[in-house]
Design an enzyme around this catalytic site. Sequence first.
Site, mmCIF file in Angstrom:
data_model
loop_
_atom_site.group_PDB
_atom_site.id
_atom_site.type_symbol
_atom_site.label_atom_id
_atom_site.label_comp_id
_atom_site.label_asym_id
_atom_site.label_seq_id
_atom_site.Cartn_x
_atom_site.Cartn_y
_atom_site.Cartn_z
ATOM 1 N N ILE A 201 -114.947 -36.958 57.340
ATOM 2 C CA ILE A 201 -116.193 -37.232 58.071
ATOM 3 C C ILE A 201 -115.831 -37.266 59.563
ATOM 4 O O ILE A 201 -114.805 -37.850 59.938
ATOM 5 C CB ILE A 201 -116.779 -38.605 57.645
ATOM 6 C CG1 ILE A 201 -117.073 -38.621 56.142
ATOM 7 C CG2 ILE A 201 -118.031 -38.943 58.440
ATOM 8 C CD1 ILE A 201 -117.429 -39.994 55.592
ATOM 9 N N ALA A 202 -116.636 -36.594 60.387
ATOM 10 C CA ALA A 202 -116.437 -36.561 61.844
ATOM 11 C C ALA A 202 -115.115 -35.915 62.275
ATOM 12 O O ALA A 202 -114.573 -36.230 63.329
ATOM 13 C CB ALA A 202 -116.562 -37.967 62.445
ATOM 14 N N SER A 203 -114.632 -34.992 61.458
ATOM 15 C CA SER A 203 -113.384 -34.309 61.835
ATOM 16 C C SER A 203 -113.641 -33.208 62.869
ATOM 17 O O SER A 203 -112.688 -32.656 63.425
ATOM 18 C CB SER A 203 -112.700 -33.719 60.602
ATOM 19 O OG SER A 203 -113.613 -32.926 59.878
ATOM 20 N N GLU B 294 -120.034 -25.066 55.941
ATOM 21 C CA GLU B 294 -119.523 -26.418 56.198
ATOM 22 C C GLU B 294 -119.208 -27.091 54.866
ATOM 23 O O GLU B 294 -120.089 -27.275 54.030
ATOM 24 C CB GLU B 294 -120.567 -27.242 56.954
ATOM 25 C CG GLU B 294 -120.075 -28.648 57.264
ATOM 26 C CD GLU B 294 -120.979 -29.391 58.227
ATOM 27 O OE1 GLU B 294 -122.077 -28.885 58.534
ATOM 28 O OE2 GLU B 294 -120.582 -30.479 58.665
ATOM 29 N N THR C 28 -118.783 -29.659 63.290
ATOM 30 C CA THR C 28 -119.881 -29.182 64.150
ATOM 31 C C THR C 28 -119.329 -28.494 65.406
ATOM 32 O O THR C 28 -119.818 -27.428 65.800
ATOM 33 C CB THR C 28 -120.790 -30.368 64.526
ATOM 34 O OG1 THR C 28 -121.172 -31.009 63.312
ATOM 35 C CG2 THR C 28 -122.038 -29.926 65.267
ATOM 36 N N THR C 29 -118.308 -29.082 66.006
ATOM 37 C CA THR C 29 -117.678 -28.481 67.199
ATOM 38 C C THR C 29 -117.108 -27.107 66.856
ATOM 39 O O THR C 29 -117.216 -26.154 67.633
ATOM 40 C CB THR C 29 -116.517 -29.389 67.695
ATOM 41 O OG1 THR C 29 -117.017 -30.704 67.800
ATOM 42 C CG2 THR C 29 -115.950 -28.914 69.001
ATOM 43 N N GLY D 190 -112.666 -31.021 56.004
ATOM 44 C CA GLY D 190 -112.087 -32.108 56.803
ATOM 45 C C GLY D 190 -112.849 -33.397 56.580
ATOM 46 O O GLY D 190 -113.944 -33.396 55.991
#
Length: 230
Positions: A29-31, A104, A34-35, A27
């Site tokens: 960046i910042a998709s 990741e 981490t969540t 995905g």
Amino acid sequence: FLKAHKIFVRMLHQSAKKHGFTVCVEGNIASGKTTFFEYFKKFSSLVEVHEEPVTEWRNLHGHNILAKMYEDPRRWALTFQSYVQMTMLDMHLKKQKCPIKMVERSIYSAKCFVENLHRNSLVLDLEYIVLSEWFDWILKSHNIKVDLMVYLQTRPDVVLQRIRDRNRAEEQRITLEYVQALHDLHEEWLIKKSKFYIPCQVLVLDANSDLPEMHKIYEERKSEILFGLG
Ligand code: DGT
């Protein structure tokens, strides 16, 4: 509920143990990668999580190579991408200890970044050729096993807002144009399937919602994510 959960985990364990299952989370960046991992870390006896080595990128023998890439991509993009390729390969080859290995990104998704840098002449033709030759050689000479790619599909305006909110020093220069270009490349790759090689099936999840909603989605879709699409 607890009993059902235990049975579910036991079933997953038995199924995944047979062959070892690898999931790459892809995905923009910042998709929300981490969540995603935060949710699946609770299956700790079943799932091992290999997060991107951003810490290493920020401190490579005292150098912040991630920051250098953003500050002066013409000078540092090739250096950065060659290091990314190496760290990704290392992640893929790490011996799997749990039945399910979650990674990741992947060596494949770095292609989106490299393509974008090349289109903007920040990686020159010959640099692009050398990176591609390395990539092809790695695929030919190593057995990189991926069973499922989970694509966290997001809108560029949503990820840009998240990047602004998290306020990482290195990412201050990121523009809507940049995340839009990376988004388009991910779509060409994983939705239109017309760009780069895809090694396995792809599960697409709408990842525009906030954290509690995303956890609900992961709860609902966990068997597909952990078992695969069949
Ligand atoms: P998340 O949890 O979805 O918010 O994930 P992020 O945004 O922390 O992780 P990621 O992989 O999207 O990127 C971390 C930083 O590294 C971000 O500034 C983009 C950059 N990055 C990651 N892979 C590459 C790459 O292959 N090339 C370039 N140029 N930058 C990359």
